[in-house]
Design a protein around this motif. Structure first.
Motif, PDB file in Angstrom:
ATOM      1  N   GLU A  47     -19.119  38.128  69.108  1.00  0.00           N
ATOM      2  CA  GLU A  47     -19.214  36.666  69.005  1.00  0.00           C
ATOM      3  C   GLU A  47     -17.823  36.022  69.104  1.00  0.00           C
ATOM      4  OE1 GLU A  47     -21.293  34.349  69.261  1.00  0.00           O
ATOM      5  OE2 GLU A  47     -20.124  32.677  68.466  1.00  0.00           O
ATOM      6  N   ASN A  51     -16.661  33.459  72.030  1.00  0.00           N
ATOM      7  CA  ASN A  51     -16.049  32.153  71.769  1.00  0.00           C
ATOM      8  C   ASN A  51     -14.727  31.989  72.517  1.00  0.00           C
ATOM      9  OD1 ASN A  51     -18.067  31.151  70.159  1.00  0.00           O
ATOM     10  ND2 ASN A  51     -17.041  31.630  68.223  1.00  0.00           N
ATOM     11  N   LYS A  54     -15.762  31.250  76.049  1.00  0.00           N
ATOM     12  CA  LYS A  54     -16.475  29.970  76.205  1.00  0.00           C
ATOM     13  C   LYS A  54     -15.612  28.750  75.899  1.00  0.00           C
ATOM     14  CE  LYS A  54     -20.252  29.867  73.649  1.00  0.00           C
ATOM     15  NZ  LYS A  54     -21.581  29.597  73.088  1.00  0.00           N
ATOM     16  N   HIS A  55     -14.762  28.872  74.872  1.00  0.00           N
ATOM     17  CA  HIS A  55     -14.143  27.661  74.325  1.00  0.00           C
ATOM     18  C   HIS A  55     -12.621  27.577  74.425  1.00  0.00           C
ATOM     19  CE1 HIS A  55     -18.052  26.875  72.536  1.00  0.00           C
ATOM     20  NE2 HIS A  55     -17.994  27.983  71.824  1.00  0.00           N
ATOM     21  N   GLY A  94     -22.517  30.527  65.717  1.00  0.00           N
ATOM     22  CA  GLY A  94     -21.754  31.764  65.851  1.00  0.00           C
ATOM     23  C   GLY A  94     -20.882  32.076  64.644  1.00  0.00           C
TER      24      GLY A  94
HETATM   25 MG    MG Z   1     -20.064  30.885  69.424  1.00  0.00          MG
END
Ligand code: MG
Ligand code: ATP
Length: 128
Positions: A47, A51, A54-55, A94
């Motif tokens: 996770e 992240n 993704k971020h 998450g």
């Molecule tokens: Mg997440």
């Protein structure tokens, strides 16, 4: 994967596909950790890395595995934008899910905002 070693193979491929440099420090072959704890660790690291992809917009991501006599500390560090705002746990599921799963195995986690983001995960060793 349930084993951290196996999960890290997927993570390495995932970060390579996202063109984010990856560095691993420490031995992912855990010897003092119960299987349930290792399973939780694998999910949390997956996770945390998801992240990052993704971020964070990071160029690089490193994972450090530091065993000590009483516990195991794992850091997932990126050099991206950092987590914006104060609502760290409330935007998605998450981080919250990681925290809950870690509590279940008597572990804990910290979010450090440095030049990017560092997720610090700590779990106790198994008694043998
Ligand atoms: Mg997440
Ligand atoms: P979900 O995990 O439920 O699919 P999510 O990823 O948005 O959704 P969390 O994993 O809880 O939710 O993360 C919460 C928020 O924290 C994210 O929406 C993002 O804004 C920020 N965030 C998390 N990790 C990072 C990171 N490594 N770099 C920058 N921002 C991050």
């Amino acid at each position: 994967g349930i084993r951290l070693e196996d999960e890290l193979i997927h993570i390495q491929q995932f970060l390579a596909a996202a063109e984010i440099d990856f560095k691993l420090e420490g031995n992912p072959k855990l010897t003092n950790t119960s299987l349930i704890t290792e399973n939780v660790l694998s999910m949390c690291i997956k996770e945390a890395v998801t992240n990052v992809v993704k971020h964070s917009g990071a160029k690089s991501c490193s994972i450090q595995i530091n065993p000590s006599r009483t516990d195991l500390v794992i850091k997932v560090k990126d050099d991206g934008t950092g987590i914006p705002g104060n609502d760290l746990y409330f935007k998605g599921h998450g981080l919250q899910g990681m925290r809950e799963r870690l509590e279940f195995v008597n572990g804990c986690m910290d979010i450090v905002r440095d030049s990017g983001t560092t997720i610090v995960i700590k779990v106790p060793n198994a008694f043998k």
